[in-house]
Design an enzyme around this catalytic site. Structure first.
Site, mmCIF file in Angstrom:
data_model
loop_
_atom_site.group_PDB
_atom_site.id
_atom_site.type_symbol
_atom_site.label_atom_id
_atom_site.label_comp_id
_atom_site.label_asym_id
_atom_site.label_seq_id
_atom_site.Cartn_x
_atom_site.Cartn_y
_atom_site.Cartn_z
ATOM 1 N N LYS A 68 0.835 -1.220 0.000
ATOM 2 C CA LYS A 68 0.000 0.000 0.000
ATOM 3 C C LYS A 68 0.858 1.254 0.000
ATOM 4 C CE LYS A 68 -2.380 -0.378 3.640
ATOM 5 N NZ LYS A 68 -1.887 -1.713 3.994
ATOM 6 N N THR A 70 3.908 1.514 -1.021
ATOM 7 C CA THR A 70 4.607 1.566 -2.303
ATOM 8 C C THR A 70 3.690 2.130 -3.385
ATOM 9 O OG1 THR A 70 5.818 -0.382 -1.555
ATOM 10 C CG2 THR A 70 6.004 0.164 -3.889
ATOM 11 N N ARG A 91 1.736 7.056 7.115
ATOM 12 C CA ARG A 91 2.068 6.887 8.528
ATOM 13 C C ARG A 91 3.576 6.751 8.690
ATOM 14 N NH1 ARG A 91 -0.711 1.727 9.923
ATOM 15 N NH2 ARG A 91 -0.404 1.474 7.686
ATOM 16 N N LYS A 102 8.604 -7.429 9.491
ATOM 17 C CA LYS A 102 7.964 -6.849 8.311
ATOM 18 C C LYS A 102 8.869 -5.829 7.614
ATOM 19 C CE LYS A 102 3.321 -5.247 6.992
ATOM 20 N NZ LYS A 102 3.466 -3.847 6.544
ATOM 21 N N ALA A 270 -2.981 -0.868 12.262
ATOM 22 C CA ALA A 270 -4.408 -0.974 11.985
ATOM 23 C C ALA A 270 -5.039 -2.225 12.590
ATOM 24 C CB ALA A 270 -4.654 -0.945 10.480
ATOM 25 N N TRP A 406 6.989 -0.562 -8.122
ATOM 26 C CA TRP A 406 8.242 -1.023 -7.509
ATOM 27 C C TRP A 406 9.376 -0.900 -8.532
ATOM 28 C CZ3 TRP A 406 12.513 -3.999 -7.602
ATOM 29 C CH2 TRP A 406 13.163 -4.225 -6.381
#
Lengths: 552, 552
Positions: A68, A70, A91, A102, A270, A406
């Protein structure tokens, strides 16, 4: 090349130049080095009349995420290529995943915000200010009890936990105050990760310094022996805690690899928090740019739902289009393909797993806002897979754009950007999911039915008792913030695809009166993550001349 | 006017202008807002040939402190008034005392470093980077055990504690990892205040990034089941921890109210740590100014001893003069006057308490460096009291200058500055207190006899056993860092004045192999302070437009 090598290879513009692009002078910002700045508040400048807001969300992701951030970054650069005035609003990353599993949260490949290392590490210190404010309040609570406990706080019923911006499972459940009377009053406690803290939510929902302090004063830190709530105001420390957040409340300005201005501010997860960047960041972007592109965390069942039901009422601005990011990989995972095999073509798994995307399209459409799908392409994806997804979306009347940010940066999202420039102009009528004055349980049932696709909600004995007390305190009509696994629409991380008829299990509630919502803890969700067998930290290094490697 | 009101009343110069004064261009610094900056490393510029170093220390203080920082700041401004090129080098404040009892550490009255609020709060984030690095390492240790414990770490013998920059007694002794197998391995643990952490000591003693990482890798975090030391290098996370300190290692540049350049960097307490600002900060100041004025924490028995025995060997530069700050108040306290009565004249108490000053003059003189006394004047002090102290010092052949920097800034220290300009040119021969290759116990005995004026050292059973193991590991000839109360020359905070024949009780040792010394814990010293009945936090506030009050 790795993400960090790509990022280090690009020559950044000085941050004063980026600020100039959006009408901010050197006096409107506070520089943090040459490539980061805070935007001073209150912001007087309003250049934008368009104020179009694009919300980027996703389907239920793989453990590596859907990209998201990216896509948001690439999309911002695509708008810049099209000579549109756009700001992206992201964020800020937490050090927990950066050192854990991650990785960072600055995008990837040729769609990144920079300076990548700084943003992923300490950035401008917002996380640390929050951690410090959180733990200062905790120390003041325990000290109040130690020094005579004039407020009569029941130390078995303190709900204010300590916090660190670290993945540290050993701090989930602890006993503090041991060692005799001089060392304090022994009690059970625990640390949450900072991004799940109420102060993070407050920072992200505050409209200004006045609102920040008022919200802090409303925080309920625990209960007295006769079960009355005790607030920060009762402790008389709201001023000190707000003072510790005086800089953290100011939005941070950085840039993408293609020099698109990026406001990166606030970072609640989230799954265990409300998952959106700060209201002040989004407002600032809306005031300075024609197009604001922002994201909300994890799948649309988590971040987007909270953006629309918790953040939008404060922001007083609905999105003009919702973009759902989907990867072929994640759809195959949702269709039953093994995590280790996601790189190989599997149309059967894709056909099954696309149910997850279809579900999110339908759930987002309920808000009355145009929905567009962005297929975030990986090198292993086949044309057959991509075109299948586009066909299914077209059957639903939704455009699905092949994006390749990307590898190509903004060039990989030109078509998506052009589509959005049209959809944001469509007439729309925002339909709130639930009435703001409905009961907490009604709100939860609505989210479970309309957003998760589930059937029932089961409340534990503890949760049921809490609901009774909330009614007594007048908290029974507050908005709800669901804490739930990001991997499934249900509260069982193994139930992939688009399950139906499932039950959501509410184990307990955490009232967050300063944030203005009640957190519902479902399934086995934890508010402090752990580190994996091989944490990312093992691969991070710095050379004698300060060059960092191994961040991703 | 209060300190914060005075500070807010002065118009600061932009930090680029301050940098220019000492030969630094905009490219040599990283701005943190308009009034703070980090100095990039490595520093190439060497303007100074004089390189004179003045060390400011004090007698045993009152709980409010002796005003060492205030005198250091005023002295810097006096040098500026005399048109001499001077930089002051201070430690950065800890939020523990800021929110607790002692208040900030930016000087006072008309002798302050500014921006006072920022420096006392988060400053440039050094403390937070240290806290984060410290706790990331802790999480990685517990995760290593949880994930199979390949190194065979004995969880009962982990010596790496967690840290927060907060006064929080409830975290001194805790039990972590509770809640079942998923939440980690239960064990005893505790938090130290960040300023007492080994990483703070390492940051302050490192010569560059290479040295920083090498020292981090040498940290002993605990022992295996067969009692072999386990290091950060064994865990393979030295690179990640050093990466987290990439900015913290750079010295911070600010200014005094009179625009004298001030380098404020590193902040170990002197009672529970080594009490000196960073070697890099002092070196930077020495390279850029003719006169570097620096301070070391608490009385000369603590900070100055550690400056001379621990920091000087790394800095490779001895002080050219030692200034001992004394207040009439503290001498009266040392002479038996009650804390509540210190404002009233009492020549008898002064005559008794001056023994403390005399002791420190003698102990500092042993290092072969000129000693000067600065009487830090308070409004309540009488002429009779001041002249008595001057007479006694004169009898010892030491000049005692009446300074009034709180009320007059640099003007209040002109005479002191003029004196120092002469004394730093005196021929001198630095005499180390102890031979670097002597035994740990020999070093401790030397400090107790020659610096504290005590007689004996008593080791607990635990300390004695530790000494045996240190010999086995080859740690028995490392420098010693004494952890001792600041209120007394002895380890009993109630034993004031200049006691003799006392015994120092070493309860235990904490080996800090990365810092390169062994900490000896004496008396009942605690490495995590507590908050008082009325913490300073209760009086701190911020207005809607961001103006802070109640900081002191």
């Amino acid at each position: 090349m790795t993400d960090i090598e790509i990022a280090q290879d690009v020559k950044m513009d000085k941050i004063v130049k980026i600020a100039e692009k959006i009408g901010l002078t050197e006096d409107d910002i506070e520089q943090y080095g040459s490539y980061k700045a805070k935007i001073k508040l209150p912001l007087q400048i309003k250049n934008s009349t368009k104020r179009k807001l694009i919300l980027v969300t996703s389907i239920n992701p793989t453990p590596a995420g859907e990209g998201k951030s990216t896509v948001t970054v690439g999309l911002g650069d695509a708008f810049t290529l099209l000579q549109k005035k756009a700001i992206i609003a992201l964020r800020e990353p937490s050090l927990g995943p950066v050192m854990g599993m991650k990785g960072g949260a600055t995008g990837g490949g040729y769609a990144q915000v920079v300076p990548m290392e700084d943003i992923n590490l300490h950035f401008t210190g917002d996380m640390h200010a929050l951690t410090t404010a959180n733990n200062t309040l905790a120390a003041l609570i325990d000290n109040h009890i130690q020094q005579g406990n004039a407020l009569g706080i029941d130390q078995r019923r303190i709900v204010w936990k300590r916090a660190l911006d670290i993945n540290d499972r050993a701090l989930r459940k602890i006993v503090i105050g041991l060692g005799g009377p001089v060392q304090g009053v022994p009690r059970e406690d625990g640390f949450d990760i900072t991004v799940a803290s109420e102060l993070m939510a407050i920072l992200c929902l505050s409209e200004n310094l006045h609102d920040l302090k008022a919200r802090i004063n409303r925080i309920v830190i625990g209960y007295t022996h006769d079960r009355r709530p005790v607030t920060v105001k009762d402790l008389n420390v709201g001023g000190a805690i707000a003072t510790l957040l005086k800089d953290a409340i100011k939005p941070n300005l950085v840039q993408t690899l293609a020099h698109t201005p990026a406001i990166v501010h606030g970072g609640p997860f989230a799954n265990i928090a409300h998952g959106c960047n700060s209201v002040l960041a989004t407002q600032t972007a809306l005031n300075l740019a024609d197009y604001t592109i922002t994201e909300a965390g994890f799948g649309a069942d988590l971040g987007a739902e909270k953006f629309l039901d918790i953040k939008t009422p404060v922001l007083k601005k609905m999105p003009d289009t919702i973009v759902i990011v989907a990867t072929i990989k994640a759809m195959k995972l949702n269709g039953g393909q093994a995590l280790a095999d996601l790189a190989s073509e599997n149309l059967n798994a894709l056909k099954k797993g696309i149910a997850n995307l279809k579900h999110h399209i339908r759930s987002m459409a309920q808000y009355g806002v145009p929905v567009v799908v962005a297929i975030n392409r990986f090198t292993q994806d086949t044309e057959q897979e991509i075109s299948y997804v586009q066909k299914v979306c077209a059957e639903m009347g939704v455009q699905a754009l092949d994006t390749d940010v990307w590898a190509k940066g903004g060039q990989g999202a030109l078509e998506l950007a052009q589509t959005l420039i049209k959809t944001v102009e469509q007439p729309k009528k925002f339909k709130p999911l639930y009435a703001s004055n409905s009961e907490l349980t009604e709100k939860i049932q609505t989210i479970v039915t309309k957003i998760y696709g589930g059937a029932n909600v089961e409340y534990s004995k503890k949760a049921t008792n809490q609901l009774k007390r909330f009614k007594k305190f007048g908290w029974d009509k507050l908005p709800v913030c669901m804490a739930k696994t990001q991997y499934s629409l249900s509260d069982d991380p193994k139930l992939l695809g688009a399950p139906t008829d499932f039950t959501i299990h509410v184990k307990s509630f955490v009232p967050k009166l300063g944030a203005g919502f009640i957190v519902a803890m479902t399934g086995n969700i934890l508010t402090m993550p752990g580190l994996p067998k091989h944490p990312a930290a093992l691969d991070i290094d710095i050379s004698d001349d300060g060059k960092i490697s191994g961040l991703f």
